[in-house]
Design a protein around this motif. Structure first.
Motif, PDB file in Angstrom:
ATOM      1  N   PRO A 290       0.809  -1.219   0.000  1.00 10.45           N
ATOM      2  CA  PRO A 290       0.000   0.000   0.000  1.00 10.45           C
ATOM      3  C   PRO A 290       0.840   1.265   0.000  1.00 10.45           C
ATOM      4  CG  PRO A 290       0.001  -1.001   2.183  1.00 10.45           C
ATOM      5  CD  PRO A 290       0.754  -1.938   1.292  1.00 10.45           C
ATOM      6  N   TYR A 291       2.159   1.099   0.060  1.00  8.73           N
ATOM      7  CA  TYR A 291       3.052   2.255   0.115  1.00  8.73           C
ATOM      8  C   TYR A 291       3.699   2.570  -1.232  1.00  8.73           C
ATOM      9  CZ  TYR A 291       2.347   2.140   5.110  1.00  8.73           C
ATOM     10  OH  TYR A 291       1.763   2.171   6.358  1.00  8.73           O
ATOM     11  N   ARG A 292       3.229   1.933  -2.315  1.00 12.13           N
ATOM     12  CA  ARG A 292       3.682   2.268  -3.673  1.00 12.13           C
ATOM     13  C   ARG A 292       2.449   2.414  -4.567  1.00 12.13           C
ATOM     14  NH1 ARG A 292       8.539   1.394  -5.993  1.00 12.13           N
ATOM     15  NH2 ARG A 292       7.736   0.072  -7.669  1.00 12.13           N
ATOM     16  N   PRO A 293       1.613   3.414  -4.271  1.00 11.52           N
ATOM     17  CA  PRO A 293       0.321   3.511  -4.962  1.00 11.52           C
ATOM     18  C   PRO A 293       0.418   4.182  -6.324  1.00 11.52           C
ATOM     19  CG  PRO A 293       0.510   5.289  -3.392  1.00 11.52           C
ATOM     20  CD  PRO A 293       1.758   4.455  -3.240  1.00 11.52           C
ATOM     21  N   SER A 294      -0.612   3.965  -7.113  1.00  9.75           N
ATOM     22  CA  SER A 294      -0.763   4.694  -8.373  1.00  9.75           C
ATOM     23  C   SER A 294      -1.155   6.131  -8.092  1.00  9.75           C
ATOM     24  CB  SER A 294      -1.844   4.030  -9.232  1.00  9.75           C
ATOM     25  OG  SER A 294      -2.159   4.821 -10.361  1.00  9.75           O
ATOM     26  N   SER A 295      -2.078   6.314  -7.141  1.00  5.41           N
ATOM     27  CA  SER A 295      -2.532   7.650  -6.772  1.00  5.41           C
ATOM     28  C   SER A 295      -2.727   7.720  -5.281  1.00  5.41           C
ATOM     29  CB  SER A 295      -3.856   7.990  -7.471  1.00  5.41           C
ATOM     30  OG  SER A 295      -4.375   9.222  -7.001  1.00  5.41           O
ATOM     31  N   ARG A 296      -2.223   8.782  -4.681  1.00  3.26           N
ATOM     32  CA  ARG A 296      -2.506   9.037  -3.271  1.00  3.26           C
ATOM     33  C   ARG A 296      -3.777   9.855  -3.112  1.00  3.26           C
ATOM     34  NH1 ARG A 296       2.822  11.474  -0.550  1.00  3.26           N
ATOM     35  NH2 ARG A 296       2.683  12.913  -2.318  1.00  3.26           N
ATOM     36  N   ARG A 297      -4.227  10.456  -4.203  1.00  4.49           N
ATOM     37  CA  ARG A 297      -5.385  11.350  -4.137  1.00  4.49           C
ATOM     38  C   ARG A 297      -6.695  10.569  -4.065  1.00  4.49           C
ATOM     39  NH1 ARG A 297      -6.886  16.338  -6.646  1.00  4.49           N
ATOM     40  NH2 ARG A 297      -8.984  16.813  -5.902  1.00  4.49           N
ATOM     41  N   PHE A 298      -6.763   9.419  -4.745  1.00  6.26           N
ATOM     42  CA  PHE A 298      -8.021   8.675  -4.832  1.00  6.26           C
ATOM     43  C   PHE A 298      -7.863   7.284  -4.203  1.00  6.26           C
ATOM     44  CE2 PHE A 298      -8.193  11.790  -8.249  1.00  6.26           C
ATOM     45  CZ  PHE A 298      -9.407  12.401  -7.956  1.00  6.26           C
ATOM     46  N   PRO A 299      -8.890   6.824  -3.482  1.00  4.25           N
ATOM     47  CA  PRO A 299      -8.815   5.505  -2.847  1.00  4.25           C
ATOM     48  C   PRO A 299      -9.036   4.391  -3.856  1.00  4.25           C
ATOM     49  CG  PRO A 299     -10.948   6.496  -2.426  1.00  4.25           C
ATOM     50  CD  PRO A 299     -10.149   7.528  -3.176  1.00  4.25           C
ATOM     51  N   ASP A 300      -8.668   3.188  -3.467  1.00  4.47           N
ATOM     52  CA  ASP A 300      -8.745   2.037  -4.353  1.00  4.47           C
ATOM     53  C   ASP A 300     -10.110   1.371  -4.238  1.00  4.47           C
ATOM     54  OD1 ASP A 300      -8.354  -0.453  -5.711  1.00  4.47           O
ATOM     55  OD2 ASP A 300      -6.205  -0.192  -5.429  1.00  4.47           O
ATOM     56  N   PRO A 301     -10.824   1.217  -5.361  1.00  4.59           N
ATOM     57  CA  PRO A 301     -12.153   0.588  -5.300  1.00  4.59           C
ATOM     58  C   PRO A 301     -12.115  -0.890  -4.947  1.00  4.59           C
ATOM     59  CG  PRO A 301     -11.524   1.008  -7.582  1.00  4.59           C
ATOM     60  CD  PRO A 301     -10.499   1.688  -6.724  1.00  4.59           C
ATOM     61  N   VAL A 302     -10.932  -1.504  -4.882  1.00  7.49           N
ATOM     62  CA  VAL A 302     -10.875  -2.896  -4.434  1.00  7.49           C
ATOM     63  C   VAL A 302     -11.388  -3.019  -3.003  1.00  7.49           C
ATOM     64  CG1 VAL A 302      -8.540  -2.915  -3.425  1.00  7.49           C
ATOM     65  CG2 VAL A 302      -9.416  -4.969  -4.530  1.00  7.49           C
TER      66      VAL A 302
END
Length: 718
Positions: free
Chosen positions: A216-228
């Motif tokens: 969880p510390y290498r995300p695509s976006s920090r702005r939007f949460p993951d729908p998973v």
């Protein structure tokens, strides 16, 4: 992102003074010409690192002539500049920099709301525009960040739970913990355990892959949460989806996936979970929204604007061209190109789908925070902000102008890791942040704080400086780059105060002098972990409770460290030995770990904390020791006490083992009991061991100054 090694003493020596024109140029641009890996020792940064980092900041230092020209240019620009691009005002008072302006300079402030004020007026909180006109005709516009002088202290002593959400499966999960489980956890913990908060891992959107990086510390976006993390059945349109047989089949498959983790020892498979949820959500999102829901969705789209459109566009393009935008057709690598606009139109259905998912996920996050507050939590959810983003992902694509090309963030070599660390995260450019008034940083904080009672900042030292590593080089060939810490802190304090939220800085590892003092001055809490709290300047023995700081979240462990049970049994050493991670002999490592435990147990016994639970049967020796650790935490003046949820049932396994990737199943383990059997949320709620530990926390830890509670911390000067 906890560095390896204990929180030892900070370097005694400062960065070496620049001696060469290249070093002087580097320092003028916030690039450190050297660093201190250990007390009394300094190391000069390689010239190649200085040249590469300066290039990433737009400064050519390739040759001595280029260095000279850049120095002259900087000198001229500084002499002609009236004001820096961003200034900070604490408490609405005029910034000190204004006193250096030429006599007769006219100043005017345009507030966020469009109101025109003079610099002498008491300015409201916000990010305003300061206009300056000097008598010689020079003019400047600068961003003025007006922030409260500090954040308020937490509302009394509070305790709560720390959990990695994916690891918390219930009997309704689809193979990993979700936001429905989080809402259940907060409701139960607040009402039954008296908890004031629940801290979770970053819930940022991940970069899809084969397999997806589970960290969880290498995300695509920090702005939007993951729908998973969505609970599909809780989406209001779910009951109205047309293909009920299809959804029933997906639910059945999700049940098999969940049972594989809980009963058959399978690892959490994020990709398998997402495959099922994506198919189900496509059916659910085909249901038209009712008028009220549509109006709410339209408001969300308007509020998020370009940022959401960019994020959803990246998600749609990644489905077609792969998740690394740097491998896309050249014209699509620019989010503002005509080709990207055309592709967005061609993929409009998928862009709309991913936009809808962002809205649905935000709604369930809000529901979890409401559940926490309704259950009586005085803080509620504590969200986690990762230190950076994946170079392949949506933020790195959409915000290219703010990231330093060809650079990665990490940590320098030190006494605990001679090779240093490369985290593979591109850093923000401090010059570009200042030039735009920290706009992307402000938007990021605002989004995270929207559904939070507190925000944990991973590697909070990154607000002050980050270790930049040129692409293709080892971490030893990097150097520190400084940020405007006052501006970064002011924006953070401003946004947190607007949200009514606390801020917790993860300040573990080597921390340069002055950082913790600056954080405390602005009302940010630190992080204190039992095993690292020793008298590093003296005898090295465990710190007694009254020597701990008050302004912190105190815990026994973290997601990057062994569980408390593993510490006391020495199983963490055996695990590292099996994986070939020990730096010394097994016998030496066992002896060092045993000494560590023995010293802590001696202090716990001396304080009279090793005893069975009050009013109940004696606990096992292991449970008694874990309870004693938490009694100790309650003896400290710490304002927040965090209980690692796996510790409540004797889990042996760390969620993440730094220094491993394929060797250990990082970020893929469900919470388990002492025998390694997975434990559901329902099992946790019924666990006698959990309730015995929480009873200790509740009975022994009243508010500071209360009978039986910790001593009242000294008053804080505003």
């Amino acid at each position: 992102m906890t560095p390896t090694g204990p929180d030892g003493p900070p370097p005694a020596a400062s960065e070496p003074a620049p001696r060469t024109p290249l070093a002087r140029l580097a320092e003028l641009h916030g690039v450190a010409p050297g660093y201190s890996p250990s007390p009394g020792r300094t190391v000069a940064a390689p010239d190649s690192a200085l040249v590469a980092v300066l290039a990433a900041l737009g400064v050519d230092a390739s040759t001595p002539d280029d260095v000279g020209a850049a120095l002259a240019l900087h000198e001229t620009a500084t002499a002609e500049r009236l004001l820096p691009p961003t200034l900070v005002s604490w408490g609405g008072l005029a910034p000190a920099a204004l006193a250096a302006l030429p006599a007769g300079t006219r100043l005017r402030v345009t507030t966020e709301q469009g109101e025109s004020l003079t610099a002498a007026d008491r300015l409201p909180p916000g990010v305003h525009t300061l206009h300056a006109t000097a008598p010689d005709g020079r003019a400047a516009e600068t961003h003025l960040v007006v922030a409260p002088t500090r954040l308020p202290a937490p509302p009394g002593r509070t305790h709560g739970l720390l959990v990695q959400l994916y690891s918390l499966l219930s009997r309704r999960s689809w193979g990993m913990g979700d936001l429905g489980d989080l809402a259940e956890l907060t409701a139960w913990a607040g009402r039954t355990l008296g908890a004031g908060f629940v801290q979770v891992n970053p819930l940022h959107a991940a970069v899809p892959g084969d397999p997806t990086d589970p960290s969880p510390y290498r995300p695509s976006s920090r702005r939007f949460p993951d729908p998973v993390h969505l609970r599909v059945e809780d989406v209001p349109e779910y009951p109205y989806a047309e293909d009920r047989d299809r959804l029933a089949a997906l639910l059945e498959r999700a049940g098999r996936l969940r049972d594989g983790v809980l009963r058959k020892g399978a690892l959490i498979d994020r990709d398998a979970v997402w495959d099922l949820k994506r198919e189900a959500l496509e059916a659910v999102c085909a249901v038209p929204l009712g008028p009220g829901r549509q109006a709410a969705y339209d408001d969300f789209l308007a509020e998020e604007g370009q940022a959401l459109e960019d994020h959803a566009t990246w998600c749609a393009l990644a489905e077609v061209h792969g998740s690394d935008w740097r491998d896309w057709p050249a014209a699509l690598r620019d989010p503002r190109s005509r080709a990207t606009a055309g592709a967005r139109g061609e993929l409009a259905d998928r862009v709309a789908f991913h936009s809808r998912l962002a809205w649905l996920t935000e709604a369930q996050l809000a529901r979890a925070q409401r559940s926490a507050r309704d259950a009586g939590m005085n803080v509620g959810l504590v969200h986690d902000l990762a230190v950076g983003v994946h170079p392949d992902g949506a933020d790195a694509w959409a915000q290219q102008e703010y990231f330093a090309a060809g650079m990665s963030v990490g940590a320098p070599p030190d006494a605990f890791n001679a090779r240093g660390q490369d985290w593979g995260l591109p850093p923000w450019r401090p010059d570009r942040l200042a030039a735009c008034g920290y706009a992307p940083y402000r938007r990021l904080l605002r989004a995270l704080l929207r559904n939070a009672g507190a925000l944990r900042i991973d590697h909070v030292m990154g607000l002050f400086r980050l270790w930049w590593i040129p692409e293709g080089q080892p971490p030893t060939e990097g150097t520190y780059v400084r940020y405007d810490a006052e501006a970064m802190l002011a924006v953070l304090v401003l946004e947190a105060s607007r949200a009514g939220a606390l801020v917790i800085g993860e300040d573990l590892g080597t921390v340069e002098p002055g950082v913790r003092e600056a954080l405390q001055e602005r009302g940010l809490l630190g992080t204190s972990v039992l095993w690292f709290e020793r008298d590093w300047d003296g005898d090295g023995l465990p710190l007694p409770p009254d020597a701990w700081r008050a302004d912190c979240l105190a815990t026994a462990t973290t997601h990057d460290l062994p569980s408390t049970a593993a510490r006391f049994t020495g199983e963490h050493v055996e695990l590292r030995d099996r994986l070939g991670l020990l730096t010394g002999s097994l016998a030496d490592e066992r002896a060092a770990a045993a000494t560590d435990v023995r010293e802590w147990l001696a202090l716990l016994a001396r304080l009279g904390l090793l005893r069975g639970p009050s009013g109940g049967a004696p606990a096992s020796a292991e449970e008694a020791e874990i309870q004693a650790v938490h009694r100790f935490l309650l003896r400290t003046p710490a304002r927040m006490i965090g209980v690692w949820l796996p510790d409540t049932v004797g889990d042996r396994r760390p969620q993440n083992l730094p220094g491993t990737s394929d060797e250990y199943p990082n970020w893929r383990l469900p919470i388990a009991d002492a025998e390694g059997a997975p434990v559901t949320l329902e099992d946790l709620a019924a666990s006698p061991r959990l309730h015995a530990l929480i009873d200790v926390v509740r009975e022994d830890g009243g508010p500071p100054g209360a009978p039986g509670g910790p001593p009242e911390p000294p008053p804080r000067v505003p």
